[in-house]
Scaffold this active site. Structure first.
Site, PDB file in Angstrom:
ATOM      1  CG  ASP A 202     -12.152  -7.033   4.957  1.00 37.15           C
ATOM      2  OD1 ASP A 202     -12.118  -6.619   6.243  1.00 37.15           O
ATOM      3  OD2 ASP A 202     -11.853  -6.558   3.968  1.00 37.15           O
TER       4      ASP A 202
ATOM      5  CG  ASP B  76      -0.884 -20.394  -0.051  1.00 38.00           C
ATOM      6  OD1 ASP B  76      -0.060 -20.497   0.987  1.00 38.00           O
ATOM      7  OD2 ASP B  76      -0.315 -20.831  -1.284  1.00 38.00           O
TER       8      ASP B  76
ATOM      9  CE  LYS C  84       2.407 -17.963  -1.934  1.00 39.34           C
ATOM     10  NZ  LYS C  84       1.746 -19.090  -1.658  1.00 39.34           N
TER      11      LYS C  84
ATOM     12  CG  ASP D 203      -7.189  -4.894   3.432  1.00 36.92           C
ATOM     13  OD1 ASP D 203      -8.507  -4.691   4.057  1.00 36.92           O
ATOM     14  OD2 ASP D 203      -7.004  -3.995   2.678  1.00 36.92           O
TER      15      ASP D 203
ATOM     16  CE1 TYR E 274      -3.549  -2.311   0.063  1.00 39.79           C
ATOM     17  CE2 TYR E 274      -3.146  -2.964   2.272  1.00 39.79           C
ATOM     18  CZ  TYR E 274      -3.783  -3.152   1.249  1.00 39.79           C
ATOM     19  OH  TYR E 274      -4.877  -4.127   1.215  1.00 39.79           O
TER      20      TYR E 274
END
Length: 358
Positions: free
Chosen positions: A253, A225, A193, A249, A144
């Protein structure tokens, strides 16, 4: 205890659920003989109406002189998002607050109340041991905040988004997660990751190093994942999850689906000095604003987080949390968490029941 709280109710349902939450604060104040000074500030569309800006200097000053911020919600109707009052309202409000006070970590609990299992989308066999997860998300690094560029090369459109982390950014959120785990079940799952990304390799190295400073806390590493899959196969295995900005993020959610309503989900953001902002995870819900039907629990539980984590008032926070649970056990439901939509209570009535249990 004497403390000052900046209260930024915002827009939509923000003012009405905040009003009820202040009633809860006043009840705690009297019960435990505290003195809380509440400083009301305008933010979002309500601030724009008076100041022509979503985050005015007057509100910034209120926050600067307070010990913590209790935030409501901002934003207006989707079909009015092009109006100046609402254009970039969320970005100019909450993101400006994060930048101004350098909030580096976000804490979002996701709990399935036993009394509300029927509105959890997962099977009983999966949630039989209960879900009580806290996700700690780093806020100031990652993709971001890196370079963003779209350009033409060899007559093809190309785009670049750069993810960056330094070890200091990771250390801050690592300490936050381990300290949180010490107050819970002494387990941290670090999600990355690292099989692909260099930022994740650094993340894993730093988490491992910091973990050695907390010998009573078990640290495990999990690829993002796999974590996403485990959320819906065996979510009960998790306690504290710490992860980078982008992964946090997405995962937070996803975890928001567990309780069955955003009206049950509080959150908190902290900077390196421990200064915190506490807010519901949901939005301003302008479609139900002013109808006295919004669920106040997320805002009230945000207050409980504030008392516990900013003021170290453990008994007071537990008192609120237990009162919320007792109100649910007694069968009180706002419309968003009611299996039978005809048997619901109002925002004010739900708060009344919570206050009675306090």
């Amino acid at each position: 205890m004497n403390k000052t709280i900046a209260v930024l109710a915002g827009d939509g349902i923000g003012p009405e659920v905040m009003e009820q939450t202040i009633r809860v604060l006043n009840t705690i104040e009297k019960k435990f003989n505290h003195q809380f000074e509440v400083l009301q500030g305008l933010i979002g569309g309500s601030a724009y109406d008076k100041f022509g800006t979503h985050f005015p200097e007057a509100t910034k000053f209120i926050c600067q002189r307070s010990h913590a911020i209790l935030f409501g919600s901002v934003g207006g109707p989707v079909n009015e998002s092009h109006h100046e009052k609402w254009k970039n309202c969320e970005k100019n409000s909450i993101l400006s607050l994060r930048k101004e006070f350098q909030f580096s970590s976000n804490i979002r609990p996701a709990k399935v109340y036993a009394e509300l299992k029927d509105i959890c989308p997962l099977k009983d066999s999966i949630i039989k041991n209960g879900i009580d997860i806290v996700i700690v998300r780093e806020l100031l690094g990652d993709i971001y905040f890196g370079e963003h560029r779209t350009y033409i090369e060899n007559q093809l459109r190309k785009a670049i988004d750069t993810a960056e982390y330094d070890e200091k950014q990771i250390e801050i959120v690592a300490h936050q997660s381990f300290k949180l785990a010490l107050m819970r079940k002494n387990k941290v799952t670090s999600v990355d990751k690292a099989n692909v990304l260099d930022t994740s390799k650094l993340w894993r190295e730093v988490l491992t190093e910091i973990g050695k400073q907390y010998p009573t806390v078990t640290l495990e590493h999990m690829l993002v994942d796999n974590c996403a899959m485990q959320f819906f196969i065996n979510p009960c295995q998790f306690d504290v999850i710490v992860t980078a900005n982008l992964f946090g993020d997405i995962l937070s959610d996803a975890a928001a689906a567990f309780p069955g309503s955003l009206g049950l989900m509080p959150s908190a953001s902290f900077n390196e000095k421990g200064f915190g902002l506490f807010e519901p995870s949901g939005g301003s819900a302008p479609d139900i604003a002013g109808k006295n039907i919004a669920n106040p629990i997320a805002q009230i539980m945000s207050l409980a987080m504030l008392l516990r984590q900013s003021f170290e008032l453990i008994e007071e926070a537990s008192c609120i949390e237990n009162a919320v649970q007792k109100a649910l056990q007694a069968g009180y439901r706002t419309c968003d968490i009611s299996a039978n939509k005809t048997e619901t209570v109002t925002t004010e009535e739900m708060t009344n029941r919570i206050i009675e249990f306090i």
